[in-house]
Design a protein around this motif. Structure first.
Motif, PDB file in Angstrom:
ATOM      1  N   TYR A 145       0.764  -1.122  -0.022  1.00 57.54           N
ATOM      2  CA  TYR A 145      -0.048   0.113   0.045  1.00 57.54           C
ATOM      3  C   TYR A 145       0.819   1.267  -0.012  1.00 57.54           C
ATOM      4  O   TYR A 145       0.267   2.289  -0.189  1.00 57.54           O
ATOM      5  N   LYS A 146       2.187   1.015   0.037  1.00 64.96           N
ATOM      6  CA  LYS A 146       3.066   2.289   0.150  1.00 64.96           C
ATOM      7  C   LYS A 146       3.192   2.573  -1.345  1.00 64.96           C
ATOM      8  O   LYS A 146       3.590   3.978  -1.610  1.00 64.96           O
ATOM      9  N   PHE A 147       2.822   1.828  -2.262  1.00 68.15           N
ATOM     10  CA  PHE A 147       3.121   2.072  -3.661  1.00 68.15           C
ATOM     11  C   PHE A 147       1.626   2.481  -4.766  1.00 68.15           C
ATOM     12  O   PHE A 147       1.847   2.908  -5.804  1.00 68.15           O
ATOM     13  N   GLY A 148       0.837   2.151  -3.859  1.00 65.50           N
ATOM     14  CA  GLY A 148      -0.607   2.442  -4.634  1.00 65.50           C
ATOM     15  C   GLY A 148      -1.972   2.736  -3.784  1.00 65.50           C
ATOM     16  O   GLY A 148      -1.888   1.914  -2.411  1.00 65.50           O
ATOM     17  N   ARG A 149      -2.881   2.936  -4.105  1.00 66.73           N
ATOM     18  CA  ARG A 149      -4.178   2.981  -3.657  1.00 66.73           C
ATOM     19  C   ARG A 149      -5.143   1.850  -3.722  1.00 66.73           C
ATOM     20  O   ARG A 149      -6.005   1.962  -4.494  1.00 66.73           O
ATOM     21  N   TYR A 150      -4.440   0.760  -3.161  1.00 61.57           N
ATOM     22  CA  TYR A 150      -5.148  -0.610  -3.250  1.00 61.57           C
ATOM     23  C   TYR A 150      -6.385  -0.725  -2.472  1.00 61.57           C
ATOM     24  O   TYR A 150      -6.262  -0.431  -1.237  1.00 61.57           O
ATOM     25  N   PRO A 151      -7.308  -1.940  -2.689  1.00 55.68           N
ATOM     26  CA  PRO A 151      -8.410  -2.062  -1.827  1.00 55.68           C
ATOM     27  C   PRO A 151      -8.170  -2.806  -0.678  1.00 55.68           C
ATOM     28  O   PRO A 151      -7.092  -3.597  -0.453  1.00 55.68           O
ATOM     29  N   ASP A 152      -8.999  -2.835   0.310  1.00 53.85           N
ATOM     30  CA  ASP A 152      -8.943  -3.909   1.166  1.00 53.85           C
ATOM     31  C   ASP A 152      -7.858  -3.791   2.169  1.00 53.85           C
ATOM     32  O   ASP A 152      -7.484  -4.727   3.034  1.00 53.85           O
TER      33      ASP A 152
END
Length: 301
Positions: free
Chosen positions: A24-31
């Motif tokens: 999640y440091k590298f993108g706006r990911y789900p969950d």
């Protein structure tokens, strides 16, 4: 043996969930919330050091672990690598995030149809659980890229006449001099290269910068022409002809100041009414009068 096993379980559990959270440091990911809740569950479960208490606590939290396993299954598949490569879902999701970022940086240049495509991509990227929609992203991204090419081409078509006008101004000015044929092909190539670069540009900033680059090129060319003429005049006066007297101190001729036409009329002027014409002519008249009043005689180039 019991303490060693507990230590290994703790290390393994912490490593796995921390590795996922690092993504999640590298993108706006789900969950992300599910993984954070899972980390807290693991921390609660491995709190006890004594083997009997540890395994009893694990047993008490069995159903919670089962729920976490079910809830986190899709996000674990999302981040799972195959031979060091990201999953297809993550690859497509990353492309969607990249498209959104590009659109946000260029929103002022996008038309409504393109913005609508971006909104559809955002809806999927911002879903709590987008997994059954991610497969739709590649088609949306392709449509966005096709629209971008169309917008780039339209923007370039609007700007290309400015570059061609600068080219014509330079050649017209050069044609006044005897050495025109020595420089003409060089100057034509300079502007043809700029036009080619404009036609192949793939960034709005690059396209919109071309008029200023072309204007600077035009001014440099005219300056080179003037310097060449000045040099030839000087050589002619100091060398003389066959048997002619050498003029050691030629009279100083005051050079007529040059004013570039592009500095007087905006290259992005849009004329849509008689009022626009009147306003443009009045503005031009005021600038010409100001130039004349401030510095006297001048020549338009």
């Amino acid at each position: 043996m019991g303490l060693w096993l507990i230590s290994k379980i703790k290390q393994r559990c912490n490593y796995e969930i921390d590795r996922l959270l690092d993504e999640y440091k590298f993108g706006r990911y789900p969950d992300k919330k599910i993984l954070e809740e899972g980390k807290k569950l693991i921390e609660d479960a491995i709190y006890y050091k004594e083997p009997l208490e540890f395994f009893k606590n694990i047993s008490d939290l069995y159903e919670d672990f089962q729920d976490y396993g079910d809830d986190s299954e899709e996000i674990r598949k999302f981040f799972k690598k195959d031979n060091g490569k990201d999953s297809i879902q993550k690859v497509n999701f990353d492309k969607g995030l990249k498209t959104i970022k590009h659109a946000e940086e260029n929103m002022d240049y996008l038309d409504d149809a393109t913005k609508s495509i971006v909104d559809n991509i955002k809806q999927i990227a911002e879903m709590d659980k987008p997994y059954n929609k991610i497969h739709e992203l590649p088609m949306m991204i392709e449509k966005y890229n096709d629209k971008l090419i169309e917008l780039y081409e339209n923007e370039a078509k609007n700007i290309e006449p400015i570059l061609k006008n600068h080219k014509a101004e330079v050649i017209d000015y050069l044609n006044q001099f005897d050495f025109r044929d020595e420089f003409k092909s060089e100057y034509i190539k300079k502007f043809d290269d700029l036009i080619n670069k404009l036609q192949n540009a793939k960034q709005f900033n690059e396209i919109l910068a071309m008029p200023q680059i072309s204007k600077r090129t035009k001014e440099n060319c005219i300056s080179e022409i003037d310097k060449e003429q000045e040099k030839r005049n000087k050589d002619s006066k100091t060398n003389g002809g066959d048997g002619a007297d050498i003029i050691k101190d030629p009279p100083v001729v005051k050079e007529i100041r040059k004013v570039h036409k592009s500095n007087l009329i905006s290259e992005n002027s849009v004329i849509s009414s008689q009022e626009d014409i009147d306003r443009l002519l009045n503005n031009l008249k005021n600038k010409l009068e100001k130039e004349l009043k401030q510095s006297g005689k001048f020549k338009l180039v």
